[in-house]
Design an enzyme around this catalytic site. Structure first.
Site, short mmCIF file in Angstrom:
data_model
loop_
_atom_site.label_atom_id
_atom_site.label_comp_id
_atom_site.label_asym_id
_atom_site.label_seq_id
_atom_site.Cartn_x
_atom_site.Cartn_y
_atom_site.Cartn_z
N THR A 12 0.84 -1.20 0.00
CA THR A 12 0.00 0.00 0.00
C THR A 12 0.87 1.24 0.00
O THR A 12 1.78 1.39 0.83
CB THR A 12 -0.92 0.01 1.23
OG1 THR A 12 -1.75 -1.15 1.20
CG2 THR A 12 -1.79 1.27 1.26
N CYS A 31 24.53 6.39 9.04
CA CYS A 31 23.95 5.13 8.58
C CYS A 31 24.82 3.93 8.92
O CYS A 31 24.39 2.80 8.82
CB CYS A 31 23.69 5.19 7.08
SG CYS A 31 22.57 6.52 6.62
#
Length: 401
Positions: free
Chosen positions: A261, A346
């Site tokens: 979705t 990161c």
């Protein structure tokens, strides 16, 4: 232009009343532009429909906003709206661009890939995965100034080269890579050209509009958009799309390449952040340059060494080392004044010396002292305590310096 204060979104201080340090770690993430936050909230709380719902107006409104966001993202890089594949961010986009070409490479007998030693882990690790599956990856070394020469790419090209993957702007040093020169090098070669533009999208405009770039990775939270959303731009070449295969299955969204979705609220935020970045690009650049000059005026008397050629860096990043000062000590000394970095956020879970700086041949002591400051126009001219930063770093320098 709306200016987010140095308290990273809390004018006057944090909710608990504390005054927060000035935020100078925009390469890790940027605070969400208040205009973008309002857009996200609208499509999260009010226009909450599923863009895949075809039987009512809620779904239609959501679908229309997603279509508009495709256009907003595509316009920044001169692509077509249907070239845009929404993802969770640049890491997923990089994985889809690289791993998604694996099957085509095997079928075509092209198992050679060219990249660089200074890429983000979100590129290096998928490449390492392909190497374990029988692909050969050539990792090009940068110059001492932190960029990879197009000539090095040309020398590494082979008839069986499937992909060339080079970032647009390095996340640690801010050094701009010669994307135009590499695109020219590939003009007569069929290899796909992937650019990790996480640090460049909405900041470098013309280089990312080159039609020779087949695949381009985008991150929302690096341009004052929400976290958790990004895009892979997959341009057609001679009317054919890059032959990507999905990494996940189920639902058929995003041309079957990225099922699930669609997060309409996040996509709306990415769309607006992209449009604002393009509309305000010139003004933002001027503000960032002024902030950089303020910092350099204060820091140069310390005898700092720049990590990355200063003539090739974006105006919103400064990576430097102070003689005799360890970066960990510097971060601690500055922590109540400014929020800075000494590595890539990161990969900070597994902190180690910078692979980027080591690849450029920088000395161990200089790498150990590397400090990265990064900002954008929302930081504001005159809000960075440049002189106090310099004073605290000076206090850490050995007496003989």
């Amino acid at each position: 232009m709306t200016v987010v204060t140095s308290t990273a979104g809390y004018p006057g201080g944090a909710p608990d009343g504390r005054r927060r340090p000035v935020y100078l770690d925009y390469n890790a993430t940027a605070p969400v532009d208040p205009r973008v936050a309002d857009e996200v909230l609208t499509y999260m709380a009010h226009e909450f429909g599923n863009a895949g719902s075809r039987t009512h107006s809620y779904g239609q409104v959501a679908k229309e906003r997603v279509l508009r966001a495709r256009g907003e993202v595509a316009t920044v890089v001169g692509a077509q709206p249907d070239d845009v594949i929404f993802t969770s961010g640049a890491t997923e986009s990089n994985n889809l661009a690289i791993l998604g070409l694996e099957a085509h490479g095997v079928d075509a007998g092209k198992r050679h890939i060219i990249s660089t030693q200074i890429e983000h882990k979100a590129v290096l690790e998928p490449l390492e995965a392909l190497a374990q599956r029988g692909f050969e990856v050539t990792f090009l070394a940068p110059t001492a100034g932190g960029w990879v020469e197009p000539e090095a790419v040309a020398e590494a090209l082979r008839p069986d080269t499937l992909l060339v993957s080079v970032m647009a702007v390095n996340n640690e040093t801010g050094v701009i890579q010669p994307i135009e020169g590499i695109a020219d090098t590939l003009a007569q070669h069929d290899a796909y050209f992937h650019v990790d533009a996480a640090q460049a999208f909405g900041k470098l405009i013309e280089p990312l509009r080159l039609p020779r770039i087949d695949l381009l990775s985008v991150s929302g939270h690096k341009i004052a958009g929400p976290k958790g959303v990004g895009a892979l731009i997959a341009r057609r070449r001679r009317y054919k799309r890059p032959p990507l295969q999905p990494l996940m299955h189920g639902g058929g969204q995003e041309r079957g390449l990225r099922p699930g979705t669609l997060p309409v609220a996040l996509i709306a935020g990415l769309g607006l952040a992209s449009a604002l970045a393009l509309d305000e690009a010139d003004e933002r650049k001027k503000v960032c340059e002024a902030i950089k000059n303020e910092l350099l005026d204060a820091l140069m008397p310390l005898g700092i060494t720049m990590n990355g050629d200063p003539d090739r860096t974006v105006p919103s990043v400064l990576n430097f080392s102070v003689p005799g000062v360890d970066s960990e000590a510097a971060v601690v000394a500055l922590k109540d004044l400014v929020a800075v970095s000494n590595g890539s956020a990161c990969t900070s879970q597994n902190y180690g010396p910078s692979h980027v700086l080591h690849a450029a041949g920088i000395s161990e002591s200089q790498v150990a002292g590397a400090i990265r400051l990064s900002w954008d126009a929302s930081t504001g001219i005159g809000t960075v305590p440049a002189s106090e930063i310099a004073a605290r770093l000076c206090a850490l320098m050995p007496l003989e310096m």
